[in-house]
Scaffold this motif. Structure first.
Motif, PDB file in Angstrom:
ATOM      1  N   ASP A   1       0.855  -1.181   0.000  1.00  0.00           N
ATOM      2  CA  ASP A   1       0.000   0.000   0.000  1.00  0.00           C
ATOM      3  C   ASP A   1       0.895   1.237   0.000  1.00  0.00           C
ATOM      4  N   PRO A   2       0.826   2.084  -1.036  1.00  0.00           N
ATOM      5  CA  PRO A   2       1.686   3.271  -1.053  1.00  0.00           C
ATOM      6  C   PRO A   2       1.511   4.168   0.171  1.00  0.00           C
ATOM      7  N   ASP A   3       0.343   4.092   0.799  1.00  0.00           N
ATOM      8  CA  ASP A   3       0.086   4.917   1.980  1.00  0.00           C
ATOM      9  C   ASP A   3       0.430   4.192   3.283  1.00  0.00           C
ATOM     10  N   GLY A   4       0.976   2.987   3.164  1.00  0.00           N
ATOM     11  CA  GLY A   4       1.303   2.200   4.351  1.00  0.00           C
ATOM     12  C   GLY A   4       2.567   2.697   5.036  1.00  0.00           C
ATOM     13  N   THR A   5       2.852   2.105   6.161  1.00  0.00           N
ATOM     14  CA  THR A   5       4.042   2.453   6.935  1.00  0.00           C
ATOM     15  C   THR A   5       5.053   1.310   6.893  1.00  0.00           C
ATOM     16  N   ASP A   6       6.306   1.659   7.112  1.00  0.00           N
ATOM     17  CA  ASP A   6       7.393   0.679   7.174  1.00  0.00           C
ATOM     18  C   ASP A   6       7.398  -0.212   5.925  1.00  0.00           C
ATOM     19  N   LEU A   7       7.382   0.435   4.759  1.00  0.00           N
ATOM     20  CA  LEU A   7       7.310  -0.313   3.502  1.00  0.00           C
ATOM     21  C   LEU A   7       8.523  -1.206   3.289  1.00  0.00           C
ATOM     22  N   GLU A   8       9.675  -0.761   3.754  1.00  0.00           N
ATOM     23  CA  GLU A   8      10.876  -1.572   3.561  1.00  0.00           C
ATOM     24  C   GLU A   8      10.758  -2.908   4.289  1.00  0.00           C
ATOM     25  N   ARG A   9      10.262  -2.889   5.521  1.00  0.00           N
ATOM     26  CA  ARG A   9      10.088  -4.146   6.259  1.00  0.00           C
ATOM     27  C   ARG A   9       9.062  -5.036   5.559  1.00  0.00           C
ATOM     28  N   GLN A  10       7.940  -4.445   5.121  1.00  0.00           N
ATOM     29  CA  GLN A  10       6.931  -5.232   4.419  1.00  0.00           C
ATOM     30  C   GLN A  10       7.497  -5.847   3.142  1.00  0.00           C
ATOM     31  N   PHE A  11       8.287  -5.061   2.430  1.00  0.00           N
ATOM     32  CA  PHE A  11       8.891  -5.558   1.192  1.00  0.00           C
ATOM     33  C   PHE A  11       9.757  -6.779   1.462  1.00  0.00           C
ATOM     34  N   PHE A  12      10.665  -6.673   2.428  1.00  0.00           N
ATOM     35  CA  PHE A  12      11.569  -7.787   2.696  1.00  0.00           C
ATOM     36  C   PHE A  12      10.818  -8.987   3.283  1.00  0.00           C
ATOM     37  N   ASP A  13       9.750  -8.753   4.011  1.00  0.00           N
ATOM     38  CA  ASP A  13       8.932  -9.870   4.498  1.00  0.00           C
ATOM     39  C   ASP A  13       8.350 -10.658   3.332  1.00  0.00           C
TER      40      ASP A  13
END
Length: 244
Positions: free
Chosen positions: A222-234
């Motif tokens: 979600d572009p409006d989400g938080t901590d995108l880097e962590r979500q990406f690597f997950d």
């Protein structure tokens, strides 16, 4: 961010191999008018290969790719005038100046000589290339060559824009210029496909973020989400573990 319209770019169950290696595996996605659809992934994930397929530089081993309903590998030249792109190497003839390169790009995109010159002048101003307007492309810095390539991709206000790592070699001012151009494309209803390693920057402009891992679509952010880097690597890690 505006609502998206019709799909101008569609990939359905696309599979591509380089020799025995599967580079893209059952990829299904689309890019719609009035949206910026970002594709993010680690090096070697398959983002550039996907873009090359969408531009007819490669043909899928399986599945279909359609640009406004047409197969890119057989699409007539007149339809390509509505497609702008920057993939891997910026468009530039080294012996020509910035202005001459952009005039050439405009003519290749179907503009008249006068319209191409006007579009070249506009692109030079919008991409902050005025000091180098008469400089030969071979003398440009990497960042200014990238700006030239972007200006060439945008020269004829394409309906579909495909950009592979458009902020490569750009300084912060150049990154902001790219952001502005992508926002303008969305506002005029263009479909924009962009790849990037910079999640924070992508989130500023993207309507959708698709995560690519080892040739597969492994999720979305979600572009409006938080901590995108962590979500990406997950997402990438879970997919990697599932393949073992």
């Amino acid at each position: 961010m505006t609502g998206a319209g019709v799909a101008l770019l569609e990939c359905r169950n696309v599979r591509t191999r380089y020799g025995d290696a599967v580079v893209l595996d059952d990829v299904t996605t689309e890019v719609r008018s009035g949206e910026v659809h970002a594709f993010v992934g680690l090096n070697g994930a398959g983002k550039t290969t996907l873009m090359r397929l969408c531009l007819g530089m490669l043909e899928p081993d399986e599945g279909t790719v359609r640009v406004d309903g047409r197969a890119p590998t057989t699409m007539a030249a007149r339809y390509w005038t509505g497609v702008g792109h920057l993939v891997e190497t910026p468009f530039a003839y080294p012996e020509l100046s910035v202005t001459e390169n952009l005039c050439m790009a405009g003519r290749l995109a179907g503009l008249s000589t006068r319209a191409a010159r006007a579009a070249a002048d506009r692109g030079i101003e919008e991409l902050a290339l005025t000091p180098w307007a008469m400089t030969g492309a071979r003398k440009l810095s990497l960042g200014n060559r990238q700006r030239l390539g972007l200006a060439a991709a945008l020269i004829a206000d394409p309906r579909l824009l495909i950009l592979d790592e458009p902020t490569n070699a750009l300084d912060p001012a150049g990154v902001i210029l790219v952001r502005t151009q992508l926002q303008r494309c969305r506002e005029r209803g263009a479909a924009v496909m962009v790849s990037s390693h910079h999640l924070d920057e992508v989130a500023r402009v993207a309507d959708r973020i698709t995560v690519v891992g080892a040739g597969r679509i492994v999720g979305s952010l979600d572009p409006d989400g938080t901590d995108l880097e962590r979500q990406f690597f997950d997402l990438v890690y879970r997919d990697s573990e599932a393949r073992r």
